[in-house]
Write an enzyme that holds these catalytic residues in place. Structure first.
Site, PDB file in Angstrom:
ATOM      1  N   ASP A  24      24.644  71.900 121.158  1.00  0.00           N
ATOM      2  CA  ASP A  24      23.606  72.024 120.137  1.00  0.00           C
ATOM      3  C   ASP A  24      22.688  73.189 120.492  1.00  0.00           C
ATOM      4  OD1 ASP A  24      21.649  71.611 118.232  1.00  0.00           O
ATOM      5  OD2 ASP A  24      20.691  69.977 119.340  1.00  0.00           O
ATOM      6  N   ASP A  28      18.491  69.771 117.166  1.00  0.00           N
ATOM      7  CA  ASP A  28      18.505  68.623 116.236  1.00  0.00           C
ATOM      8  C   ASP A  28      19.436  67.502 116.723  1.00  0.00           C
ATOM      9  OD1 ASP A  28      21.016  69.633 115.739  1.00  0.00           O
ATOM     10  OD2 ASP A  28      20.746  69.887 113.572  1.00  0.00           O
ATOM     11  N   ASP A  32      26.565  72.703 117.031  1.00  0.00           N
ATOM     12  CA  ASP A  32      26.632  73.667 115.927  1.00  0.00           C
ATOM     13  C   ASP A  32      27.328  74.961 116.374  1.00  0.00           C
ATOM     14  OD1 ASP A  32      24.658  74.933 117.495  1.00  0.00           O
ATOM     15  OD2 ASP A  32      23.080  73.787 116.475  1.00  0.00           O
ATOM     16  N   ASP A 101      40.224  73.922 110.585  1.00  0.00           N
ATOM     17  CA  ASP A 101      40.780  72.636 110.183  1.00  0.00           C
ATOM     18  C   ASP A 101      40.942  72.662 108.667  1.00  0.00           C
ATOM     19  OD1 ASP A 101      41.382  69.777 110.315  1.00  0.00           O
ATOM     20  OD2 ASP A 101      40.272  69.823 112.201  1.00  0.00           O
ATOM     21  N   ASP A 209      45.124  68.672 108.471  1.00  0.00           N
ATOM     22  CA  ASP A 209      44.790  67.256 108.545  1.00  0.00           C
ATOM     23  C   ASP A 209      45.764  66.393 107.723  1.00  0.00           C
ATOM     24  OD1 ASP A 209      42.481  65.459 109.424  1.00  0.00           O
ATOM     25  OD2 ASP A 209      42.566  64.982 107.283  1.00  0.00           O
ATOM     26  N   GLU A 272      49.153  67.929 111.275  1.00  0.00           N
ATOM     27  CA  GLU A 272      48.922  66.582 111.805  1.00  0.00           C
ATOM     28  C   GLU A 272      49.740  65.601 110.970  1.00  0.00           C
ATOM     29  OE1 GLU A 272      45.378  63.356 112.686  1.00  0.00           O
ATOM     30  OE2 GLU A 272      45.536  64.356 110.758  1.00  0.00           O
ATOM     31  N   HIS A 344      39.721  64.105 118.943  1.00  0.00           N
ATOM     32  CA  HIS A 344      38.520  63.431 118.450  1.00  0.00           C
ATOM     33  C   HIS A 344      38.814  62.072 117.819  1.00  0.00           C
ATOM     34  CE1 HIS A 344      40.396  65.286 115.057  1.00  0.00           C
ATOM     35  NE2 HIS A 344      39.637  64.587 114.239  1.00  0.00           N
ATOM     36  N   ASP A 345      40.083  61.707 117.700  1.00  0.00           N
ATOM     37  CA  ASP A 345      40.451  60.413 117.112  1.00  0.00           C
ATOM     38  C   ASP A 345      40.931  59.422 118.166  1.00  0.00           C
ATOM     39  OD1 ASP A 345      39.948  61.299 114.520  1.00  0.00           O
ATOM     40  OD2 ASP A 345      41.994  62.032 114.242  1.00  0.00           O
TER      41      ASP A 345
HETATM   42  C1  NOJ Z   1      42.640  62.826 110.634  1.00  0.00           C
HETATM   43  C2  NOJ Z   1      41.422  63.354 111.321  1.00  0.00           C
HETATM   44  O1  NOJ Z   1      41.765  63.803 112.598  1.00  0.00           O
HETATM   45  C3  NOJ Z   1      40.421  62.213 111.344  1.00  0.00           C
HETATM   46  O2  NOJ Z   1      39.310  62.484 112.171  1.00  0.00           O
HETATM   47  C4  NOJ Z   1      40.019  61.928 109.929  1.00  0.00           C
HETATM   48  O3  NOJ Z   1      39.175  60.792 109.909  1.00  0.00           O
HETATM   49  C5  NOJ Z   1      41.227  61.655 109.038  1.00  0.00           C
HETATM   50  N1  NOJ Z   1      42.318  62.555 109.271  1.00  0.00           N
HETATM   51  C6  NOJ Z   1      40.842  61.787 107.596  1.00  0.00           C
HETATM   52  O4  NOJ Z   1      40.570  63.131 107.307  1.00  0.00           O
END
Ligand code: NOJ
Length: 569
Positions: A24, A28, A32, A101, A209, A272, A344-345
């Protein structure tokens, strides 16, 4: 892949930034672009070739930016287009590339396309999304009147009623993420034009995505099919109607023709693809078919799932080997693998596949890294993985922020599951584990922000942070640097053929890589017990050490979580 003309990305390593949690610059509490620009030396120091930036576009942030309301701008939360241009220039000046992305299975419900589509049944953009009347014989809003029984990836039905028009719209994810209708050629052309706009601006490709969900299996009369019931719910599994749907190859080939074909070979596309099989991946990544360069598959990150990701199962190392081995073999002659543990998932790999107890955290993080980076394919490093970041000690529901976790909690508890039991699964599997701020130093907010971080910083940052590791040659960070350099320097690492060894051993993960006269043996001990290396792999006796993650006490024995890369003579 023709071995005499390898694509540039066969020896490249990609680094993923989830901007909200990276750095950051304005206090905030949310990362960013200014923060990314300020930390580019970290990427240069690591030696990565490509930066994949998770979404920074204008968005209501219902899914942290994966719900986009304008594809051709930057959300003020993250900065400006001028800063994005600065980032492109700064990366290129350092010899790195930028992947954006691309989230085009769905938009935000606040995207002007959807606002217009929703405005009336006769809107010229009505057909840009999936609108359907209630089930025949039922009234809008009746329980079960949704046009299909599909369950959303974020819990509940995939359909939300628009009371104004009395029709439902489809959203495979949150209700604020309506699915675009790729059957409509206008939608496809609008997406391609947007992609060309970004490439013209200088970006070097896209991470796409859930791109294998864009083609839905729709009957000629517009009917969509129910899926098999999901036990214990009133909903069904619609994946048969939207994963790798009937026109997916046609759409990706068209996208390639319209967007990439005329451009030079310096670009990269990675799709993905949840639920993709090796056989499908061969088709998607066959250069002769010109669809995408590589895919993210999900098999190895599903091995600890039961009926869903919240239904925890112990992970068996043997299953992991079988899965990776199948993918290495399946894409050996055609296509290409992408290699990842974290993103990140996902929960943090060192907590999930490794051992994050104090005694083994550093060694298991470096062992897992060695294993992955020595496979054939393009490795992806997710921010913080290179310093061994671990899962967060979440306590109560209030500690979580992610829409998937919160929706799951509400649905599971209202369906009668025990609240504490649901929390146990959230602590282990929530995507928030991978989203806590990057630990730059030991200061109160880990050097991430001068304000209050949007998600709490892991208290272990006092010990586990980039500053501390930067000058320590034994650190996780230093080991990542060496692995990335190895891929750049050694053609056998980038291109060598892969052969799995000891497929039935429960704890030693071993394989060879070979190219022309060169051959490497990689042996990794994925457990707490020492393993008799020379007994298991006698060829290791005469081999020379290329890279290891531990000082070697006894050559004949692999210590707990030890990894060795050896050159065979
Ligand atoms: C896959 C992304 O990596 C995830 O973070 C997102 O929630 C879903 N697709 C929906 O876009």
């Amino acid at each position: 892949m023709a071995a005499d003309q390898p694509a540039w990305w066969t020896s490249a390593v990609v680094y993923q930034i989830y901007p909200r949690s990276f750095m950051d610059s304005d206090g905030d509490g949310i990362g960013d672009l200014g923060g990314v620009l300020a930390r580019l030396d970290h990427l240069t120091d690591l030696g990565v070739d490509v930066l994949w930036l998770s979404p920074v576009y204008p968005s209501p942030q219902a899914d942290n930016g994966y719900d986009i309301s304008d594809y051709q701008d930057i959300d003020p939360l993250f900065g400006s287009l001028t800063q994005l241009d600065e980032l492109i220039a700064a990366l290129h000046a350092r010899g790195m590339k930028l992947l954006m992305d691309l989230v085009v299975n769905h938009t935000s419900d606040e995207h002007p396309w959807f606002v217009e589509s929703r405005s009336s049944r006769t809107s010229p953009k009505r057909d840009w999304y999936w609108w359907r009347p209630p089930r025949p014989g039922m009234a809008a809003g009746d329980p079960g009147a949704e046009p299909t029984n599909w369950q959303s990836h974020f819990s509940g039905p995939t359909w939300t009623l628009d009371p104004e028009s009395g029709e439902y719209y489809l959203h495979l994810f949150d209700r604020k993420q309506p699915d675009l209708n790729w059957e409509n050629p206008e939608v496809r052309q609008a997406v391609y034009a947007m992609m060309r706009w970004w490439l013209d601006r200088g970006v070097d490709g896209f991470r796409m995505d859930v791109i294998n969900m864009i083609s839905k299996d729709v009957a000629a009369d517009g009917h969509l099919h129910d899926g098999p019931p999901i036990p214990g719910t009133s909903l069904g599994d619609g994946s048969g109607s939207f994963l790798n749907g009937p026109r997916i190859h046609e759409f990706l080939a068209e996208m390639h023709r319209e967007v990439f074909a005329e451009r030079n070979g310096g670009l990269l596309t990675v799709g993905e693809m949840p639920g993709v099989t090796v056989e499908e991946a061969r088709l998607f990544t066959d250069p002769a078919r010109a669809e995408v360069d590589m895919v993210f598959q999900f098999e190895h990150v599903g091995l600890d799932h039961g009926a869903s990701k919240w239904d925890l199962r112990p992970l068996k190392m043997r299953d992991l080997k079988a899965s990776f081995g199948r993918w290495q073999a399946g894409l050996a002659d055609v296509g290409w693998n992408s290699l990842y543990w974290d993103n990140h998932d996902q929960p943090r790999a060192v907590s999930r596949f490794g051992d994050d107890s104090p005694a083994f955290r550093r060694n298991s993080a470096t062992c897992l890294a060695t294993l992955l980076h020595l496979h054939r394919g393009t490795p992806y490093v997710y921010q913080g993985q290179e310093i061994g970041m671990a899962n967060h000690p979440f306590r109560t529901l209030d500690d979580f922020a992610d829409v998937e976790s919160l929706n799951h909690y509400v649905h599971a508890v209202s369906a009668g599951e025990d609240a504490e039991h649901v929390l146990v699964a959230l602590r282990r599997m929530s995507r928030d584990n991978g989203r806590t701020p990057v630990q730059w130093d030991a200061s109160p907010s880990a050097g991430f922000t001068t304000g209050t971080p949007w998600l709490p910083v892991n208290p272990d940052h006092l010990e586990w942070n980039a500053e501390r590791q930067r000058t320590d040659d034994t650190s996780v960070l230093a080991h990542y640097r060496r692995l990335i350099a190895l891929r750049h320097e050694e053609p056998v690492v980038a291109l060598g053929a892969f052969a799995m060894l000891l497929p039935d051993h429960d704890e030693v993960y071993a394989f060879s890589r070979s190219l022309n006269d060169d051959a490497l043996l990689v042996a990794c001990n994925l457990g707490r017990r020492p393993q008799p290396l020379f007994e298991l792999l006698p060829q290791a006796k005469d081999a020379s050490l290329v890279l290891g993650n531990l000082p070697i006490d006894e050559a004949a024995v692999l210590a707990p979580w030890e990894a060795r890369v050896l050159r065979l003579r």
